[in-house]
Design an enzyme around this catalytic site. Structure first.
Site, mmCIF file in Angstrom:
data_model
loop_
_atom_site.group_PDB
_atom_site.id
_atom_site.type_symbol
_atom_site.label_atom_id
_atom_site.label_comp_id
_atom_site.label_asym_id
_atom_site.label_seq_id
_atom_site.Cartn_x
_atom_site.Cartn_y
_atom_site.Cartn_z
ATOM 1 N N GLU A 156 0.842 -1.255 0.024
ATOM 2 C CA GLU A 156 0.002 -0.039 -0.052
ATOM 3 C C GLU A 156 0.820 1.306 -0.033
ATOM 4 O OE1 GLU A 156 -2.371 -0.702 3.512
ATOM 5 O OE2 GLU A 156 -3.855 -2.022 2.441
ATOM 6 N N SER A 242 18.872 -9.083 -8.119
ATOM 7 C CA SER A 242 17.965 -9.145 -9.054
ATOM 8 C C SER A 242 17.867 -10.249 -10.064
ATOM 9 C CB SER A 242 17.545 -7.878 -9.619
ATOM 10 O OG SER A 242 16.906 -7.109 -8.826
ATOM 11 N N HIS A 371 3.278 -10.509 -9.507
ATOM 12 C CA HIS A 371 4.639 -10.828 -9.482
ATOM 13 C C HIS A 371 5.289 -9.648 -8.512
ATOM 14 C CE1 HIS A 371 8.855 -11.701 -10.596
ATOM 15 N NE2 HIS A 371 8.905 -10.318 -10.978
ATOM 16 N N SER A 372 4.841 -8.322 -9.007
ATOM 17 C CA SER A 372 5.480 -7.089 -8.099
ATOM 18 C C SER A 372 4.607 -6.033 -8.169
ATOM 19 C CB SER A 372 6.800 -6.634 -8.747
ATOM 20 O OG SER A 372 6.663 -6.157 -10.100
#
Length: 479
Positions: A156, A242, A371-372
């Site tokens: 959020e 990553s 996923h993101s």
């Protein structure tokens, strides 16, 4: 071995044998029979260095059953009719057969999945699992809830523009917490990016998580990493990277160093089903198996590599069969069953350390969230599928039923825990937001002992650019 190499090796052996023959023997020597699919060419007799013959057999053919007389041995070397033969080949003995068979592309049945709790939180009849104490069970549950709340609030916060990026572990809380609970603090963790619960279990505070996501001056990465790229030397948790699967070979090296130092510890590395398509995955498994490194490869098979389903990722029966192909033990486990994950990793760790071997664990689960924050999974997944996994197969609800069924938890405990975690995290976010950013100079430190001239020049140019265009740069970064 490649066919051309087999033919070349056979030719070299025959030529060498002819050179050792006398001229009269050479004239009497017959040319080898041509290669045919259904025929076996004669194998020239050569001697080992120990026998004084000067030639060493690359591989030998030996009779292990039936008559051991010289006549029988001669018959065996002329073909398969003399009985069963075995090839003493590097790696072990291989039996010969006259029938040509290709291995099937897959087994008739899929590999079974180990579970302890059913969807209603009851132990499956006949299940064997590692017992957990009341204290351990409650800590596991509390951390699973904490991870869920942390993911929700940080997600959020990103939507509000307060942090730049985030991804959640919704639906995979059992994998995070239960696997971490089965490890020792001395075990080295090389994560992907969906395992913050492992770090949470080890003692990383909500304030430390907030500092990293906001990239402030208390962030251990000094603001140089994206949010959720956590790391902690203190907790033996390598910083998230990553690029997919790059941590896997690193984990093998770390595990081998533990073995060389005779430490009672192992390494564990996490990755998704998409990571098994990377070359680093295959290199790491082979490296670990050959070196007998005490490392646990933990595959979170959550069905989707961003928008690529497993059906388009590989044709094998998931990731678990890859372990056997590389010569290591493997197990498939229900990733939404906290007790099953805990038991499997507990035993895997024990085998890795005491027997000095790698273990592959494949956990079947589902990525309930996107996923993101850069992804909208409803574009490629049916909403009812997501909802089914979010409700009917939620790992937290299932584990809570088991804990509550033991009389260890109540609704009032649940309410108190959730309120407490939410307040603590909101407070941590407020503190993290007020903290200053790392100074500009930290962009150029921690790589070289002495900063080279080219980096000093880059720093000077950056400072000049900020002075000319101050409105284009964050005002809260100390220049």
């Amino acid at each position: 071995m490649a066919p051309w190499l087999v033919r070349t090796s056979s030719q070299l052996v025959r030529r060498a044998a002819r050179r050792l023959l006398s001229p009269s023997q050479h004239r009497r020597h017959r040319a080898p029979a041509p290669w045919k699919l259904c025929s076996v060419p004669p194998v020239p007799r050569t001697t080992s260095p120990a026998a004084g013959g000067g030639l060493w057999e690359f591989c030998s053919v030996r009779r292990f059953t039936g008559d051991s007389s010289p006549a029988a041995a001669s018959t065996a070397e002329d073909g398969l009719a003399g009985g069963e033969l075995e090839l003493d080949f590097p790696g072990g003995k291989v039996s010969f057969v006259a029938e040509m068979n290709f291995l099937p592309e897959s087994q008739k049945e899929r590999i079974n999945c180990y579970r302890v709790l059913d969807d209603d939180g009851r132990t499956v009849s006949g299940s064997k699992f590692q017992e957990v104490s009341k204290e351990m069970a409650l800590k596991m549950y509390s951390e699973m809830v904490t991870l869920q709340i942390m993911d929700t609030i940080f997600y959020e916060a990103q939507r509000q523009g307060r942090i730049s990026f985030y991804l959640t572990s919704h639906g995979e809380e059992a994998i995070n917490i239960a696997s971490a609970a089965a490890l020792s603090i001395d075990d080295i963790v090389l994560p992907q990016y969906r395992e913050p619960g492992v770090l949470l279990w080890r003692g990383f505070t909500l304030q430390e998580f907030a500092n990293q996501c906001f990239g402030n001056s208390l962030d251990y990465g000094k603001g140089r990493q994206m949010p959720i790229h956590y790391g902690s030397n203190r907790l033996n948790y390598f910083t998230v990277s990553s690029p997919i699967a790059t941590q896997l070979p690193h984990a093998v090296g770390a595990a081998y160093s533990l073995k060389m130092d005779k430490k009672e510890a192992c390494a564990i590395t996490y990755f998704g089903d998409g990571g098994t398509s990377e070359g680093d995955f295959h290199a790491a498994l082979n490296f670990a198996a050959v070196m007998e490194a005490p490392v646990i490869f933990f595959c979170r098979n959550n069905g989707w590599a961003i928008s690529t389903p497993t059906a388009e990722q590989f044709r094998s029966d998931g990731a678990v069969v890859r372990g056997q192909a590389y010569g290591m033990r493997s197990i498939r486990v229900d990733g939404n069953d906290a007790l099953a994950v805990y038991s499997a990793v507990h035993i895997a760790r024990e085998m890795a350390i005491t027997e000095g071997r790698p273990i592959l664990v494949e956990a079947l689960t589902y990525r309930v969230g996107h996923h993101s924050t850069s992804d909208d999974s409803t574009k490629y997944r049916p909403v009812d599928e997501i909802e089914h996994w979010r409700t009917a197969r939620d790992p937290i609800s299932r584990y809570r039923k088991w804990v509550q069924g033991n009389g260890w938890w109540s609704d009032s405990d649940e309410s108190e825990l959730r309120n407490s975690v939410r307040q603590e995290l909101l407070q941590a976010i407020q503190v993290a937001e007020r903290m200053p950013k790392p100074p500009l100079t930290e962009l150029f430190t921690d790589v070289y002992d002495e900063i080279p001239s080219n980096l000093r020049e880059q720093e000077r140019l950056l400072r000049d650019a900020i002075k000319k265009h101050p409105a284009d740069y964050p005002a809260d970064v100390r220049v």
